[in-house]
Design a protein around this motif. Sequence first.
Motif, mmCIF file in Angstrom:
data_model
loop_
_atom_site.group_PDB
_atom_site.id
_atom_site.type_symbol
_atom_site.label_atom_id
_atom_site.label_comp_id
_atom_site.label_asym_id
_atom_site.label_seq_id
_atom_site.Cartn_x
_atom_site.Cartn_y
_atom_site.Cartn_z
ATOM 1 N N SER A 291 0.823 -1.200 0.000
ATOM 2 C CA SER A 291 0.000 0.000 0.000
ATOM 3 C C SER A 291 0.862 1.257 0.000
ATOM 4 O O SER A 291 0.389 2.339 0.311
ATOM 5 C CB SER A 291 -0.951 -0.018 1.186
ATOM 6 O OG SER A 291 -0.219 -0.149 2.373
ATOM 7 N N TYR A 293 3.352 3.873 -2.229
ATOM 8 C CA TYR A 293 3.574 4.243 -3.622
ATOM 9 C C TYR A 293 4.406 5.516 -3.675
ATOM 10 O O TYR A 293 4.609 6.190 -2.658
ATOM 11 C CB TYR A 293 2.243 4.446 -4.358
ATOM 12 C CG TYR A 293 1.616 5.797 -4.102
ATOM 13 C CD1 TYR A 293 0.970 6.056 -2.899
ATOM 14 C CD2 TYR A 293 1.720 6.806 -5.044
ATOM 15 C CE1 TYR A 293 0.423 7.295 -2.653
ATOM 16 C CE2 TYR A 293 1.176 8.057 -4.802
ATOM 17 C CZ TYR A 293 0.531 8.293 -3.604
ATOM 18 O OH TYR A 293 0.000 9.526 -3.352
ATOM 19 N N ASP A 322 5.915 6.714 -0.161
ATOM 20 C CA ASP A 322 5.273 7.511 0.887
ATOM 21 C C ASP A 322 5.266 6.825 2.249
ATOM 22 O O ASP A 322 5.090 7.467 3.264
ATOM 23 C CB ASP A 322 3.836 7.879 0.481
ATOM 24 C CG ASP A 322 2.927 6.662 0.396
ATOM 25 O OD1 ASP A 322 3.427 5.553 0.105
ATOM 26 O OD2 ASP A 322 1.720 6.820 0.629
ATOM 27 N N ARG A 341 -1.628 5.755 -6.895
ATOM 28 C CA ARG A 341 -2.246 6.294 -5.693
ATOM 29 C C ARG A 341 -3.577 5.592 -5.417
ATOM 30 O O ARG A 341 -3.863 5.194 -4.289
ATOM 31 C CB ARG A 341 -2.480 7.799 -5.841
ATOM 32 C CG ARG A 341 -3.171 8.404 -4.625
ATOM 33 C CD ARG A 341 -3.447 9.883 -4.797
ATOM 34 N NE ARG A 341 -2.231 10.628 -5.017
ATOM 35 C CZ ARG A 341 -2.092 11.600 -5.926
ATOM 36 N NH1 ARG A 341 -3.105 11.932 -6.690
ATOM 37 N NH2 ARG A 341 -0.945 12.231 -6.060
ATOM 38 N N GLU A 342 -4.363 5.410 -6.483
ATOM 39 C CA GLU A 342 -5.670 4.793 -6.310
ATOM 40 C C GLU A 342 -5.537 3.381 -5.726
ATOM 41 O O GLU A 342 -6.201 3.012 -4.767
ATOM 42 C CB GLU A 342 -6.384 4.747 -7.663
ATOM 43 C CG GLU A 342 -7.809 4.252 -7.567
ATOM 44 C CD GLU A 342 -8.483 4.196 -8.934
ATOM 45 O OE1 GLU A 342 -8.165 5.062 -9.783
ATOM 46 O OE2 GLU A 342 -9.288 3.278 -9.140
ATOM 47 N N ALA A 344 -2.964 2.160 -4.107
ATOM 48 C CA ALA A 344 -2.406 2.219 -2.752
ATOM 49 C C ALA A 344 -3.525 2.499 -1.757
ATOM 50 O O ALA A 344 -3.585 1.883 -0.694
ATOM 51 C CB ALA A 344 -1.321 3.285 -2.676
ATOM 52 N N GLU A 345 -4.427 3.404 -2.121
ATOM 53 C CA GLU A 345 -5.503 3.737 -1.199
ATOM 54 C C GLU A 345 -6.463 2.572 -1.004
ATOM 55 O O GLU A 345 -6.858 2.258 0.110
ATOM 56 C CB GLU A 345 -6.236 5.002 -1.656
ATOM 57 C CG GLU A 345 -5.594 6.217 -1.021
ATOM 58 C CD GLU A 345 -5.852 7.508 -1.765
ATOM 59 O OE1 GLU A 345 -6.846 7.573 -2.513
ATOM 60 O OE2 GLU A 345 -5.047 8.441 -1.593
ATOM 61 N N GLN A 346 -6.793 1.919 -2.112
ATOM 62 C CA GLN A 346 -7.668 0.746 -2.003
ATOM 63 C C GLN A 346 -7.034 -0.300 -1.091
ATOM 64 O O GLN A 346 -7.684 -0.913 -0.260
ATOM 65 C CB GLN A 346 -7.874 0.106 -3.369
ATOM 66 C CG GLN A 346 -8.881 0.827 -4.238
ATOM 67 C CD GLN A 346 -8.875 0.281 -5.658
ATOM 68 O OE1 GLN A 346 -8.334 -0.789 -5.916
ATOM 69 N NE2 GLN A 346 -9.463 1.024 -6.575
ATOM 70 N N ARG A 347 -5.724 -0.491 -1.287
ATOM 71 C CA ARG A 347 -5.050 -1.523 -0.498
ATOM 72 C C ARG A 347 -4.958 -1.143 0.965
ATOM 73 O O ARG A 347 -5.059 -1.997 1.830
ATOM 74 C CB ARG A 347 -3.655 -1.761 -1.070
ATOM 75 C CG ARG A 347 -3.701 -2.484 -2.387
ATOM 76 C CD ARG A 347 -2.334 -2.535 -2.990
ATOM 77 N NE ARG A 347 -2.268 -3.484 -4.087
ATOM 78 C CZ ARG A 347 -1.136 -3.889 -4.631
ATOM 79 N NH1 ARG A 347 0.006 -3.425 -4.175
ATOM 80 N NH2 ARG A 347 -1.132 -4.750 -5.620
ATOM 81 N N LYS A 348 -4.742 0.144 1.213
ATOM 82 C CA LYS A 348 -4.677 0.586 2.599
ATOM 83 C C LYS A 348 -5.996 0.277 3.296
ATOM 84 O O LYS A 348 -6.023 -0.213 4.404
ATOM 85 C CB LYS A 348 -4.427 2.098 2.655
ATOM 86 C CG LYS A 348 -3.012 2.430 3.075
ATOM 87 C CD LYS A 348 -2.701 3.889 2.911
ATOM 88 C CE LYS A 348 -1.477 4.007 2.044
ATOM 89 N NZ LYS A 348 -1.061 5.347 1.711
ATOM 90 N N PHE A 349 -7.072 0.572 2.597
ATOM 91 C CA PHE A 349 -8.391 0.348 3.164
ATOM 92 C C PHE A 349 -8.607 -1.138 3.428
ATOM 93 O O PHE A 349 -8.982 -1.546 4.517
ATOM 94 C CB PHE A 349 -9.460 0.889 2.215
ATOM 95 C CG PHE A 349 -10.829 0.770 2.770
ATOM 96 C CD1 PHE A 349 -11.243 1.622 3.772
ATOM 97 C CD2 PHE A 349 -11.688 -0.223 2.320
ATOM 98 C CE1 PHE A 349 -12.501 1.499 4.310
ATOM 99 C CE2 PHE A 349 -12.944 -0.342 2.860
ATOM 100 C CZ PHE A 349 -13.358 0.513 3.849
ATOM 101 N N ARG A 352 -6.518 -2.328 6.359
ATOM 102 C CA ARG A 352 -7.013 -1.970 7.686
ATOM 103 C C ARG A 352 -8.110 -2.917 8.150
ATOM 104 O O ARG A 352 -8.112 -3.362 9.280
ATOM 105 C CB ARG A 352 -7.534 -0.530 7.689
ATOM 106 C CG ARG A 352 -6.509 0.469 8.156
ATOM 107 C CD ARG A 352 -7.156 1.743 8.636
ATOM 108 N NE ARG A 352 -7.959 2.381 7.614
ATOM 109 C CZ ARG A 352 -7.482 3.194 6.690
ATOM 110 N NH1 ARG A 352 -6.202 3.456 6.664
ATOM 111 N NH2 ARG A 352 -8.263 3.733 5.788
#
Length: 483
Positions: A291, A293, A322, A341-342, A344-349, A352
Amino acid sequence: APITVRSLSEGMGRPANSILQVLFKAGRMATMNDSLTEEEALEIALELGVELEIKSGRDLEAELEELLEIDEDEAGLALRPPVVTILGHVDHGKTTMVDRLRSGNTAAGEAGGITQHIAAYQVMHNGKAVTFVDTPGHAAFGEMRARGANVTDLVILVVAADDGVMPQTEEAISHAKAAEVPMIVALNKIDLPGVDEQKTLQGLAQQNVLPAEWGGDVEVVRTSGETGQGLDELLETIQLTAELNEYKANPDRDAVGTCLEAFRNEGRGPVSWFIVQNGTLKVGDVVLCGSAYGKVRAMYDDRDNPIKKAGPSMPVKVSGLDEVPAAGAHFFVLKSLEDARELAEQRKFAGRSEELASMNQRPQTFDEIMAAARGEAETTDLPLILKADTPGSLQALKAELLNLDNPEVRVRLKHSGVGPVNESDVRLADTAAAVIIAFHTETDPRAEQLADQEGVEIRDYQIIYEVIDDIRSELEGLLKPEQ
Ligand code: GDP
């Protein structure tokens, strides 16, 4: 959900009336709850001068998976250096061998600087490189594999001739077999007087590792990390095995590979040890890793020299992401920073929610559920919080701790993370009545103060086996005494 006049109006931040008007002009009488096709929505947006992004049905994740595959028939494939992992029982001489292999390649005067641990490095032999990956212990090797990170082409099994096959030797053999990679035995400490080579070979044969000299398929090279004896022959054997297996990659495409280890560096921010598995990684490339990038800001080789690009099998230290990616995560070069970025954000979510789910929940067994139903739940928990210096050591530690689980007493991981022990860890420990394990990492002064105040225990460790030993005796202490 379908797009309706109402949802489109809300989505665009324009009055529903204006949408109804556009539809009316186009000859359609519509109401608030009528649904619209994507094309209609797009036209309405155009008409109203609103920029609208319709999610393409593009599955970015699936596209990435494809990048990992190397097509045997692909044009432009070239031989690449083999990637080797050294495994073996503790004290059988891995570290000494690594130091010797690396210093044999170090220009005079540089030798003092190589004792520090690095995740991977290259050794030149006969003008060709061999890449060595130094995963912290077998658990990490197994973990990486479990996550689909098969970076290793070849395993060197170090077995001390005076000690023979030991428990971790057996573990290493199992890992190499599970990974389905060829194994070369380094029969080490051969310089010691009076070692019984045959006995060690016998021990190997009992593990179905049949030496070539006995008609089997495993090469055995006599080595000494202490004197350097046999190390050239070991490199030679590695290169011969590599030639037979023809490890290939295409240097002329965007890079993909694996993060071996990562950490936060004072000046450079998050720094990741990557190994390039295909393609060539360049400064300025957009990279997604787990997650994390970003754009590659700088790259360094295994001697910390700045470099501009890294081809197949090359280990590099990369800055510019980051955050600190997880060990074992694949990295990909993408064309667009937006896509990166997209994702990475999906994966972060997703990460979690996974973390939340996995924090305490070891699936219960039927027996446990029945016992609980009868009001005789007999399990005792040992709540822990783990902090470690790198994702790699954290994973290794977690894997070892989970092995300790016992039907009556179990480790409950309340939280784990990379970095120093901070106040939030202490607060969490306080509410969860957990002990904090600080592995190779420090405690913030304020966290220390808070821990003193709240009576939270923080234990510092430098060696993985000491953590395991302590936790094991802790678990035994929690076992209910027999009636
Ligand atoms: P590791 O735990 O597998 O990394 O083992 P080390 O490299 O730390 O070595 C353990 C001990 O064995 C150290 O005291 C080394 O000096 C010694 N040792 C390592 N390799 C050799 C060798 O080839 N010959 C001899 N005689 N001793 C060795």
